[in-house]
Write a protein that holds these residues in place. Structure first.
Motif, PDB file in Angstrom:
ATOM      1  N   ARG A 144      -4.854  10.393   4.318  1.00 52.58           N
ATOM      2  CA  ARG A 144      -5.546  10.604   2.805  1.00 52.58           C
ATOM      3  C   ARG A 144      -4.338  10.874   1.872  1.00 52.58           C
ATOM      4  NH1 ARG A 144      -8.323  15.021   3.840  1.00 52.58           N
ATOM      5  NH2 ARG A 144     -10.219  13.870   4.585  1.00 52.58           N
ATOM      6  N   ALA A 145      -3.191  11.691   2.265  1.00 55.68           N
ATOM      7  CA  ALA A 145      -2.427  11.858   1.208  1.00 55.68           C
ATOM      8  C   ALA A 145      -1.561  10.723   0.879  1.00 55.68           C
ATOM      9  CB  ALA A 145      -1.415  12.908   1.966  1.00 55.68           C
ATOM     10  N   TYR A 146      -1.390   9.691   1.983  1.00 56.58           N
ATOM     11  CA  TYR A 146      -0.698   8.606   1.967  1.00 56.58           C
ATOM     12  C   TYR A 146      -1.464   7.526   0.934  1.00 56.58           C
ATOM     13  CZ  TYR A 146       1.682   4.189   2.833  1.00 56.58           C
ATOM     14  OH  TYR A 146       2.292   2.825   2.685  1.00 56.58           O
ATOM     15  N   ILE A 147      -2.694   7.563   1.262  1.00 59.25           N
ATOM     16  CA  ILE A 147      -3.576   6.593   0.503  1.00 59.25           C
ATOM     17  C   ILE A 147      -3.632   7.028  -0.871  1.00 59.25           C
ATOM     18  CG2 ILE A 147      -5.885   5.870   0.018  1.00 59.25           C
ATOM     19  CD1 ILE A 147      -6.309   6.054   3.109  1.00 59.25           C
ATOM     20  N   ARG A 148      -3.654   8.256  -1.633  1.00 55.60           N
ATOM     21  CA  ARG A 148      -3.539   8.722  -2.570  1.00 55.60           C
ATOM     22  C   ARG A 148      -2.152   8.484  -3.404  1.00 55.60           C
ATOM     23  NH1 ARG A 148      -6.417  14.619  -1.427  1.00 55.60           N
ATOM     24  NH2 ARG A 148      -8.517  13.871  -1.861  1.00 55.60           N
ATOM     25  N   ARG A 149      -1.152   8.450  -2.501  1.00 50.66           N
ATOM     26  CA  ARG A 149       0.203   8.060  -3.039  1.00 50.66           C
ATOM     27  C   ARG A 149       0.352   6.665  -3.435  1.00 50.66           C
ATOM     28  NH1 ARG A 149       3.109   7.440  -5.794  1.00 50.66           N
ATOM     29  NH2 ARG A 149       5.464   7.659  -5.826  1.00 50.66           N
ATOM     30  N   VAL A 150      -0.435   5.826  -2.858  1.00 53.52           N
ATOM     31  CA  VAL A 150      -0.347   4.371  -2.813  1.00 53.52           C
ATOM     32  C   VAL A 150      -1.268   4.158  -4.111  1.00 53.52           C
ATOM     33  CG1 VAL A 150      -1.197   2.042  -2.019  1.00 53.52           C
ATOM     34  CG2 VAL A 150      -0.096   3.555  -0.455  1.00 53.52           C
ATOM     35  N   ILE A 151      -2.285   4.722  -4.349  1.00 52.48           N
ATOM     36  CA  ILE A 151      -3.158   4.598  -5.370  1.00 52.48           C
ATOM     37  C   ILE A 151      -2.441   4.975  -6.825  1.00 52.48           C
ATOM     38  CG2 ILE A 151      -5.240   5.546  -6.493  1.00 52.48           C
ATOM     39  CD1 ILE A 151      -6.599   5.798  -3.983  1.00 52.48           C
ATOM     40  N   GLU A 152      -1.624   6.036  -6.696  1.00 54.87           N
ATOM     41  CA  GLU A 152      -0.853   6.675  -7.866  1.00 54.87           C
ATOM     42  C   GLU A 152       0.353   5.554  -8.148  1.00 54.87           C
ATOM     43  OE1 GLU A 152       0.793  10.211  -6.625  1.00 54.87           O
ATOM     44  OE2 GLU A 152      -0.861  11.364  -6.872  1.00 54.87           O
ATOM     45  N   ALA A 153       0.752   4.748  -7.140  1.00 62.39           N
ATOM     46  CA  ALA A 153       1.805   3.923  -7.165  1.00 62.39           C
ATOM     47  C   ALA A 153       1.318   2.762  -8.243  1.00 62.39           C
ATOM     48  CB  ALA A 153       2.599   3.484  -5.888  1.00 62.39           C
ATOM     49  N   HIS A 154       0.166   2.526  -7.918  1.00 61.19           N
ATOM     50  CA  HIS A 154      -0.642   1.289  -8.702  1.00 61.19           C
ATOM     51  C   HIS A 154      -1.319   1.562  -9.804  1.00 61.19           C
ATOM     52  CE1 HIS A 154       0.413  -0.472  -4.747  1.00 61.19           C
ATOM     53  NE2 HIS A 154       0.540  -1.756  -5.125  1.00 61.19           N
ATOM     54  N   GLY A 155      -0.979   2.683 -10.245  1.00 59.73           N
ATOM     55  CA  GLY A 155      -1.634   3.259 -11.341  1.00 59.73           C
ATOM     56  C   GLY A 155      -2.903   3.618 -11.546  1.00 59.73           C
ATOM     57  N   LYS A 193      -7.570   1.213  -7.649  1.00 57.88           N
ATOM     58  CA  LYS A 193      -7.883   1.171  -6.365  1.00 57.88           C
ATOM     59  C   LYS A 193      -8.134   0.095  -5.445  1.00 57.88           C
ATOM     60  CE  LYS A 193     -10.103   5.713  -6.691  1.00 57.88           C
ATOM     61  NZ  LYS A 193     -11.612   6.600  -6.657  1.00 57.88           N
ATOM     62  N   ALA A 194      -8.610  -0.941  -6.147  1.00 52.87           N
ATOM     63  CA  ALA A 194      -8.545  -2.363  -5.568  1.00 52.87           C
ATOM     64  C   ALA A 194      -7.287  -2.869  -5.170  1.00 52.87           C
ATOM     65  CB  ALA A 194      -9.336  -3.304  -6.901  1.00 52.87           C
ATOM     66  N   ALA A 195      -6.057  -2.798  -6.162  1.00 56.35           N
ATOM     67  CA  ALA A 195      -4.737  -2.901  -5.827  1.00 56.35           C
ATOM     68  C   ALA A 195      -4.307  -2.293  -4.445  1.00 56.35           C
ATOM     69  CB  ALA A 195      -3.872  -2.909  -7.032  1.00 56.35           C
ATOM     70  N   ALA A 196      -4.430  -0.928  -4.508  1.00 58.45           N
ATOM     71  CA  ALA A 196      -4.264  -0.190  -3.325  1.00 58.45           C
ATOM     72  C   ALA A 196      -4.963  -0.616  -2.057  1.00 58.45           C
ATOM     73  CB  ALA A 196      -4.475   1.122  -3.741  1.00 58.45           C
ATOM     74  N   ALA A 197      -6.124  -0.767  -2.290  1.00 57.96           N
ATOM     75  CA  ALA A 197      -6.738  -1.276  -0.851  1.00 57.96           C
ATOM     76  C   ALA A 197      -6.065  -2.751  -0.377  1.00 57.96           C
ATOM     77  CB  ALA A 197      -8.306  -1.559  -1.402  1.00 57.96           C
ATOM     78  N   ARG A 198      -5.853  -3.445  -1.316  1.00 59.91           N
ATOM     79  CA  ARG A 198      -5.115  -4.821  -0.876  1.00 59.91           C
ATOM     80  C   ARG A 198      -3.813  -4.580  -0.234  1.00 59.91           C
ATOM     81  NH1 ARG A 198      -7.273  -6.629  -5.932  1.00 59.91           N
ATOM     82  NH2 ARG A 198      -5.324  -6.372  -6.895  1.00 59.91           N
ATOM     83  N   VAL A 199      -2.989  -3.573  -0.756  1.00 60.33           N
ATOM     84  CA  VAL A 199      -1.917  -3.124  -0.048  1.00 60.33           C
ATOM     85  C   VAL A 199      -1.953  -2.546   1.164  1.00 60.33           C
ATOM     86  CG1 VAL A 199       0.194  -1.582  -0.535  1.00 60.33           C
ATOM     87  CG2 VAL A 199      -0.388  -3.138  -2.317  1.00 60.33           C
ATOM     88  N   LEU A 200      -2.766  -1.857   1.320  1.00 58.22           N
ATOM     89  CA  LEU A 200      -3.133  -0.903   2.629  1.00 58.22           C
ATOM     90  C   LEU A 200      -3.641  -1.896   3.769  1.00 58.22           C
ATOM     91  CD1 LEU A 200      -4.408   2.354   0.824  1.00 58.22           C
ATOM     92  CD2 LEU A 200      -2.426   1.819   2.223  1.00 58.22           C
ATOM     93  N   GLY A 201      -4.447  -3.015   3.169  1.00 57.29           N
ATOM     94  CA  GLY A 201      -5.243  -3.948   4.129  1.00 57.29           C
ATOM     95  C   GLY A 201      -6.624  -3.385   4.355  1.00 57.29           C
ATOM     96  N   ILE A 202      -7.227  -2.764   3.522  1.00 61.84           N
ATOM     97  CA  ILE A 202      -8.647  -2.329   3.845  1.00 61.84           C
ATOM     98  C   ILE A 202      -9.355  -2.592   2.666  1.00 61.84           C
ATOM     99  CG2 ILE A 202      -7.857  -0.337   5.270  1.00 61.84           C
ATOM    100  CD1 ILE A 202      -8.174   1.565   2.973  1.00 61.84           C
ATOM    101  N   ARG A 243     -12.235  -1.630  -0.264  1.00 65.07           N
ATOM    102  CA  ARG A 243     -12.615  -0.555  -1.160  1.00 65.07           C
ATOM    103  C   ARG A 243     -13.341   0.544  -0.917  1.00 65.07           C
ATOM    104  NH1 ARG A 243     -13.270  -1.774  -7.383  1.00 65.07           N
ATOM    105  NH2 ARG A 243     -12.943   0.504  -7.515  1.00 65.07           N
ATOM    106  N   ARG A 244     -14.511  -0.019  -0.147  1.00 62.97           N
ATOM    107  CA  ARG A 244     -15.576   1.047   0.578  1.00 62.97           C
ATOM    108  C   ARG A 244     -14.814   1.888   1.452  1.00 62.97           C
ATOM    109  NH1 ARG A 244     -20.967  -1.216   2.871  1.00 62.97           N
ATOM    110  NH2 ARG A 244     -21.162  -1.902   0.378  1.00 62.97           N
ATOM    111  N   THR A 245     -13.979   1.519   2.315  1.00 62.38           N
ATOM    112  CA  THR A 245     -13.239   2.049   3.361  1.00 62.38           C
ATOM    113  C   THR A 245     -12.239   3.098   2.688  1.00 62.38           C
ATOM    114  OG1 THR A 245     -13.202   0.281   4.872  1.00 62.38           O
ATOM    115  CG2 THR A 245     -11.457   1.829   5.509  1.00 62.38           C
ATOM    116  N   LEU A 246     -11.597   2.672   1.670  1.00 62.60           N
ATOM    117  CA  LEU A 246     -10.569   3.449   0.819  1.00 62.60           C
ATOM    118  C   LEU A 246     -11.318   4.416   0.327  1.00 62.60           C
ATOM    119  CD1 LEU A 246      -7.664   2.375  -1.313  1.00 62.60           C
ATOM    120  CD2 LEU A 246      -9.469   3.588  -2.349  1.00 62.60           C
ATOM    121  N   HIS A 247     -12.328   4.320  -0.542  1.00 59.82           N
ATOM    122  CA  HIS A 247     -13.137   5.272  -0.937  1.00 59.82           C
ATOM    123  C   HIS A 247     -13.307   6.655   0.107  1.00 59.82           C
ATOM    124  CE1 HIS A 247     -15.796   7.388  -3.691  1.00 59.82           C
ATOM    125  NE2 HIS A 247     -16.697   7.492  -2.768  1.00 59.82           N
ATOM    126  N   ARG A 248     -14.031   5.796   1.347  1.00 60.20           N
ATOM    127  CA  ARG A 248     -14.319   7.057   2.299  1.00 60.20           C
ATOM    128  C   ARG A 248     -13.375   7.801   3.013  1.00 60.20           C
ATOM    129  NH1 ARG A 248     -14.053   6.130   7.567  1.00 60.20           N
ATOM    130  NH2 ARG A 248     -13.995   3.536   7.355  1.00 60.20           N
TER     131      ARG A 248
END
Length: 448
Positions: free
Chosen positions: A414-425, A428-437, A439-444
Motif C-alpha cells: 500500500r505504501a509503495y502504491i501511494r508513493r507511485v501515485i505521488e510520483a505521478h502527481g 491514479k490512471a498513470a500510476a495504475a499503468r506503471v504498476l500494471g494493474i 484502476r479498480r485494483t489500485l483503489h482497492r
C-alpha cells in the motif's frame, strides 16, 4: 542606506548611457559593472553576485523582459530594475508583475534612479530580516517542535497534560521523528523545568558500561573505576532522565531499572547501600516493544512500568503540513551555522519537499536542508539544490523500514502504491499503468 559594497550591473545597448550611469553611481559609492550585451550580462550574472541589475527594457539583441526571465531561471531572487522610454511603460508594468523590482522612465534625473535603487535594496533587506526572524517569533510550535498538522497539535496537547504529572512516559515512533525533542518539551513544560534534563542513548554504550552510567560506580568496582562517580539517576536530581532506545537495554539492566522505578532507590556498581532518587523518567524506542516482549528480549513488568503514558510520534509523511515550516526552521539555523543568507525555498522546491516520502523523517529533512544551504550558489533553494536519494534508494529505505518494524506485506504494498501515485502527481490512471494493474485494483489496494 549606505551604498558601501553594493554591487550593480548596468546594461544598455548605448555605451554612452552605460558610462554616464556608471560615473554617476560610482560617485555615490556604488561598485558598478557596465555592459552593452544582454547575453554577456546574463553570463556575468550566472558567475558573479550583484545586488541589483539595472537594464534597459528595449534592446535589439534581447528584450529586457526576456533577460528577466533568463536571470530568474538561474537566480530567482535577483533584483532587476528596468529603465524604459515613455512609450514602453506598459511593458515595464508587465515586467514588474513578472518579477522586476521597479522601473524608471526616460528621461530621468539621477536622483530618481538613486531613490529607486535605495528602495529596492532596502526592501530586499527587510525581506531577509523577515525570513531570519520568522522562526524566532512565538508560534504555536514551541522549541524544536513544529505543530501545524492536526496530528502534531494533538500530540503536543497530550504532552502538555502529561507534563503536569510525574508518571513515566513512553515515547514511540520511527527513527528521526523527534522523540528527544518531545521529551525535552515535556520537561520544559513541567514543574521540573528548572532542574536538569539528563539523557542517555541506551544503544550507544557497551553493556558493561550502561549500569555504571545509569546507577553510578564505586572506586575499585572494576579495573577502570579509579574514583567514585554518581550515575545519571542521581545527577538528574529532581529533573528528568530521558532514556533513548530503551529497547536496547540488556535484561540484567532492565531488572535494575525496574527496581529503581518501583522503589525510587538505586545502588552504584560495587556499593552495598542504596540511595534515594527523585528524577522523572521518560523513555523512548523506535522498536515495537511488544515484539521484544514476545521474543523474550524485554521484561513484561518493566514494559508496564514504562508504558504508563504512551505517546506515538507520527512519521513526517503523515504530517505533511509540517514539512515546509520545518524546512524554514532548519534553513534559518543552517544560515547561522554556515554564515549564509539563503532567503528561502522556491515554489518548485517546496513542492518537491511536500511530495517526498521522508523515510528518515525530520532528521533526514534537517540534513537535506543543511547540505543545500551549505552548497547552494543561489539565495533561494531550487529543486536541484535538494539532494534527494535516487528512486532505488527510496524503495530500499521503504523496504528496510518495513523489515525492521515487522510491517505486513500488505502495508508495504500500500505504501509503495501511494508513493507511485505521488510520483505521478496524484494521477491514479498513470500510476495504475506503471504498476500494471487496473484502476479498480489500485483503489482497492490503497483503501485496504
Amino acid at each position: 542606506m549606505s551604498s558601501s559594497a553594493r554591487r550593480l550591473l548596468i546594461l544598455d545597448d548605448d555605451p554612452g548611457v552605460v558610462d554616464f550611469l556608471r560615473e554617476s553611481l560610482e560617485e555615490k559609492g556604488y561598485e558598478t559593472v557596465g555592459l552593452s550585451s544582454p547575453h554577456e550580462a546574463l553570463a556575468r550574472v550566472r558567475l558573479e553576485e550583484f545586488d541589483l541589475v539595472i537594464t534597459d527594457i528595449e534592446m535589439p539583441e534581447m528584450r529586457g523582459t526576456e533577460l528577466l526571465t533568463a536571470i530568474h531561471e538561474v537566480k530567482p531572487n535577483q533584483l532587476v530594475l528596468f529603465i524604459t522610454a515613455f512609450g514602453s511603460i506598459e511593458s515595464a508594468v508587465a515586467a514588474v508583475k513578472a518579477g522586476a523590482c521597479d522601473f524608471v522612465t526616460k528621461p530621468f534625473k539621477i536622483e530618481v534612479l538613486l531613490l529607486a535603487i535605495e528602495r529596492a535594496l532596502r526592501e530586499r533587506q527587510m525581506r531577509r530580516e523577515i525570513v531570519r526572524l520568522r522562526t524566532a517569533l512565538p508560534t504555536e510550535s514551541p522549541g524544536d517542535l513544529v505543530a501545524r498538522s492536526p496530528a502534531m497539535r494533538k500530540l503536543l496537547d497530550i504532552a502538555r497534560r502529561a507534563a503536569r504529572s510525574d508518571a513515566t512516559v513512553l515515547l514511540t515512533g520511527e527513527t528521526g521523528t523527534g522523540k528527544s525533542c518531545l521529551a525535552r518539551f515535556i520537561h520544559d513544560t513541567s514543574s521540573r523545568r528548572d532542574a536538569p534534563f539528563t539523557q542517555l542513548n541506551c544503544a550507544a554504550l557497551p553493556t558493561n558500561l550502561i549500569e555504571s552510567e545509569l546507577f553510578g560506580v564505586k572506586r575499585g568496582a572494576f579495573t577502570d573505576a579509579r574514583e567514585d562517580r554518581v550515575g545519571l539517576f542521581v545527577s538528574a536530581g529532581e529533573g528528568t532522565l530521558f532514556l533513548d532506545e530503551v529497547g536496547e537495554l540488556p535484561l540484567e539492566t532492565q531488572a535494575k531499572l525496574l527496581h529503581a522505578l518501583e522503589t525510587g532507590r538505586v545502588r552504584s556498581v560495587g556499593a552495598t547501600a542504596e540511595v534515594a532518587v527523585r528524577a522523572r523518567v521518560i523513555a523512548a524506542t523506535n522498536q515495537p516493544l511488544e515484539t521484544l516482549l514476545r521474543e523474550g528480549q524485554f521484561r513484561p513488568d518493566l514494559y508496564y512500568r514504562l508504558n504508563v503514558i504512551r505517546l506515538e510520534v507520527p512519521p513526517l509523511r503523515e504530517r505533511r503540513e509540517d514539512v515546509v515550516p520545518l524546512a524554514d526552521l532548519f534553513l534559518s539555523r543552517a544560515n547561522d551555522r554556515h554564515s549564509r543568507e539563503v532567503l528561502g525555498l522556491s515554489a518548485a522546491a517546496m513542492k518537491r519537499l511536500a511530495s517526498y516520502s521522508w523515510p528518515g523523517n525530520v532528521r533526514e529533512l534537517a540534513n537535506l536542508i543543511e547540505r543545500a544551504v551549505a552548497l547552494s550558489e543561489h539565495d533561494t533553494l531550487l529543486p536541484e539544490d535538494l539532494d534527494f536519494p535516487q528512486k532505488d534508494d527510496e524503495v530500499a529505505a521503504l523496504l528496510m523500514t518495513g523489515a525492521e518494524k515487522g510491517v505486513p506485506l500488505e502495508e508495504i504494498e500500500r505504501a509503495y502504491i501511494r508513493r507511485v501515485i505521488e510520483a505521478h502527481g496524484g494521477n491514479k490512471a498513470a500510476a495504475a499503468r506503471v504498476l500494471g494493474i487496473d484502476r479498480r485494483t489500485l483503489h482497492r489496494k490503497v483503501e485496504g
